[in-house]
Design an enzyme around this catalytic site. Structure first.
Site, short mmCIF file in Angstrom:
data_model
loop_
_atom_site.label_atom_id
_atom_site.label_comp_id
_atom_site.label_asym_id
_atom_site.label_seq_id
_atom_site.Cartn_x
_atom_site.Cartn_y
_atom_site.Cartn_z
N GLY A 1 0.84 -1.19 0.00
CA GLY A 1 0.00 0.00 0.00
C GLY A 1 0.87 1.24 0.00
N SER B 1 2.74 4.75 1.03
CA SER B 1 3.42 5.21 2.24
C SER B 1 2.41 5.93 3.12
CB SER B 1 4.56 6.17 1.86
OG SER B 1 5.19 6.67 3.02
N ALA C 1 -0.05 4.39 4.63
CA ALA C 1 -1.33 3.67 4.61
C ALA C 1 -1.61 2.97 5.94
CB ALA C 1 -1.34 2.66 3.47
N THR D 1 2.99 -0.77 8.34
CA THR D 1 3.88 -1.14 9.43
C THR D 1 3.16 -1.12 10.77
OG1 THR D 1 5.84 -0.33 8.24
CG2 THR D 1 6.01 -0.51 10.63
N SER E 1 5.98 -1.73 -2.26
CA SER E 1 5.98 -2.68 -3.39
C SER E 1 4.93 -2.30 -4.43
CB SER E 1 5.77 -4.11 -2.89
OG SER E 1 4.74 -4.21 -1.92
#
Length: 640
Positions: free
Chosen positions: A67, A69, A71, A74, A141
């Site tokens: 997704g 940055s 989102a 992490t 990704s």
């Protein structure tokens, strides 16, 4: 998307980028130079690794969070990591920033470097997963082909891979921009920033889409937990909600299978076979997926257990098989699927059928300890086909007998839901094939008392009479159910803490071997305590001279039977009619002269003659139902 379709998609990606002939390294395509490398096979199996990690099942897998940055990838991954570790499940999070400060610090953000970044991470994740760890990868990704390469790396190693798309709108990600990256990208300070100057390719068919707007991190994390639970990567967070796998099919899959069934070769099955279809389809024999294949049959017959793919064992003490004759076996040779029909109606498809010899004497000697056609179930085995056919079952609908008792035929999952509705914190099961007298009730009442004294707040009784085939002189199911209802109606057992349901298995009269089967099925239904009676699955020796099995051995065996670790065995205490107080009581050998043991033969004699048993032996309305049944038998015999 199926595994085969995914494999084809990844293969197409490999062909498109010629990855089979070229490698990716240091940010550019380059000819592979390591041509003399041979993969070394580990001597330690995944099952052994799992045991070393304290798990009975292999849980190694990769969850790939993708997704934009900001989102929430992490945040969710690390919350999931904390949850799994708290449950004793090894997990490790690989984060994009962390990886780029170490392993991939030599890579930039060109398309080629992004590809190599993802390839390296996927290879590392594969190693984590292969070691039995749940690996949690949080990477933007942005390119679909890179994510498919990561999937292929896992698929080729037979490791589960779950793509989780954290679907947070760009404007929300910008609002969350704690690093200030989006502002820098819009100001032109960062080139090729995903979502601004670099396209993000949305996943077309991820295993899960998580939308984070208006939801907490915990709520979003729970969606991923449910995914892993549904795929049996991790146990369910609340054991009370665990449900066994059923073999029914639904929706479009059902309608297409029913159409297919009309064109397939067929087997006409008996009532007994249909009872076993019911047992399998409802999950009583879980984890069996259908009638036993030969390797499953041999394990059950000779070790009373099935060994699962992860190396763990589950109890399965009796064969669940479908006999056919030689003509049927020859007619169906080469068939990839077979329709099972009963009474002119298609009930199931048996896929990938496997035929193997029905060695009847070996089966009976192992299962019953005897080969004697005077034994009623052995007689049926001896008269059945000389071949067995196993395979995966797809069952079209619930088996209904339309005898007025179907409402009592609750599946294991339905029973589990009932227990939750009652807020049961303990479930104790009592299996019987005979009418209930007050001695049985005393044992059930005493078990409830013991559980409460041990701290349980709401123990619930599963009163679970056997409802499949029984021998001719056993009391019919309808009579037994009505008798049990009378016991509940009179308050001998607490109707508010009792569930009366029918166990659909046929009775085999296989003694201690069958007792394990009865216990395993109740465990599948959610019971965690099991009351074992005297001679629970026995009968007289066909040649006379006493019981075929020692009446004590069923209870003795269960205490150490393999694969029943979730079940506490409650020992049976002998009860008899205490003449000193006029009621059923636990036998006291110090005053044995006060106790009257009323045998089944004597009870039947009293009932047939219309006489009353000693007061306190059985609930009066329950006795009336039993007495009327036996008097009807006597009347029929007198008129013949």
């Amino acid at each position: 998307m199926s595994l085969e379709i995914r494999k084809k998609k990844v293969n197409d990606t490999f062909e498109k980028y010629n990855i089979g002939q070229w490698g990716i390294g240091n940010g550019r395509l380059c000819a592979q130079v390591a041509t003399n490398v041979v993969e070394q096979k580990h001597q330690v199996s995944r099952a052994k690794r799992s045991k070393a990690l304290g798990s009975r099942e292999f849980r190694g897998s990769t969850v790939w969070f993708t997704g934009l940055s900001g989102a929430g990838k992490t945040s969710i991954a690390f919350a999931l990591e904390a949850y799994l570790v708290s449950k004793g499940i090894p997990a490790y999070g690989l984060d994009g920033d962390n990886i780029r400060t170490g392993l991939n610090k030599n890579l930039g953000f060109t398309k080629e470097d992004r590809e190599e970044n993802i390839r390296r991470v996927a290879e590392v994740a594969k190693l984590f997963a292969d070691s039995g760890v749940v690996c949690l990868c949080s990477f933007v990704s942005p390119f679909a082909e890179d994510r498919e390469v990561a999937r292929r790396i896992h698929i080729d190693s037979d490791l589960p891979f779950f793509e989780v798309f954290i679907d947070t709108p760009l404007e929300v990600c910008e609002q969350r921009d704690t690093k200030g990256l989006y502002k820098k990208a819009r100001d032109g300070q960062i080139k090729g920033f995903t979502g601004i100057t670099q396209e993000y390719e949305r996943p077309m068919s991820p295993e899960l889409v998580v939308q984070t707007v208006g939801r907490t991190i915990e709520e979003s994390t729970m969606e991923v937990i449910k995914l892993l639970e549904s795929q049996e990567i991790i146990p369910r967070c609340d054991d009370k909600t665990i449900e066994v796998e059923e073999l029914f099919i639904y929706g479009n899959r059902l309608s297409s299978a029913q159409d297919e069934a009309e064109s397939l070769p067929q087997i006409n099955i008996t009532d007994l076979d249909l009872q076993w279809v019911q047992v399998l389809s409802e999950g009583w024999a879980y984890p069996l997926k259908g009638f036993m294949r030969e390797h499953e049959y041999l394990q059950a017959l000779h070790s009373n257990c099935l060994t699962l793919a992860d190396g763990s064992s589950v109890n399965q003490s009796v064969p669940v098989v479908l006999p056919v004759d030689t003509a049927t076996k020859d007619r169906l040779a080469g068939a990839t699927a077979i329709t099972l029909r009963h009474a002119g109606r298609s009930v199931a498809i048996l896929r990938s059928p496997e035929f193997y010899p029905h060695r009847k004497q070996e089966r009976c000697c192992r299962q019953f300890g005897i080969y004697h056609t005077g034994h009623p179930y052995i007689k049926m085995i001896s008269e059945s086909g000389d071949w067995l056919v196993g395979g995966t079952l797809e069952v079209f609908e619930r088996i209904r007998w339309n005898d007025g008792l179907d409402a009592y035929r609750l599946t294991p999952n339905e029973l589990r839901r009932k227990f939750r509705e009652l807020q049961a914190d303990a479930v104790f099961a009592f299996q019987l094939r005979n009418p209930i007298h007050n001695g049985h009730a005393l044992l059930m009442q005493d078990t409830q008392r013991q559980l409460i004294e041990r701290g349980y707040k709401k123990p619930v009784l599963l009163l679970h009479p056997l409802g499949g085939w029984t021998k001719d002189d056993d009391v019919p199911l309808e009579v037994r159910i009505n008798q049990h209802l009378a016991v509940l109606s009179e308050g001998v057992l607490d109707p508010n803490a009792t569930i009366l349901a029918i166990f659909p298995s046929p009775m085999m009269y296989a003694g201690p071997t069958e007792v394990q089967w009865h216990a395993k099925c109740r465990m599948n239904a959610g019971a965690n305590h099991y009351i074992v009676g005297r001679d629970p699955a026995g009968l007289p020796h066909p040649d006379g001279g006493g019981d075929l099995y020692d009446p004590r051995h069923g209870a003795m065996l269960l205490k150490g039977a393999p694969g029943l670790i979730d079940l506490e065995i409650i020992p049976f205490r002998v009860a008899a009619y205490d003449t000193s107080v006029g009621k059923m009581a636990f036998f006291d050998p110090t005053r044995k002269e006060d106790f009257d043991f009323i045998s089944g033969t004597r009870m039947r004699g009293l009932a047939k003659s219309g006489k009353e048993p000693p007061k306190g032996f059985m609930a009066p309305t329950a006795w009336k139902i039993l007495s009327e049944y036996y008097q009807s038998l006597k009347s029929k015999m007198d008129t013949n």
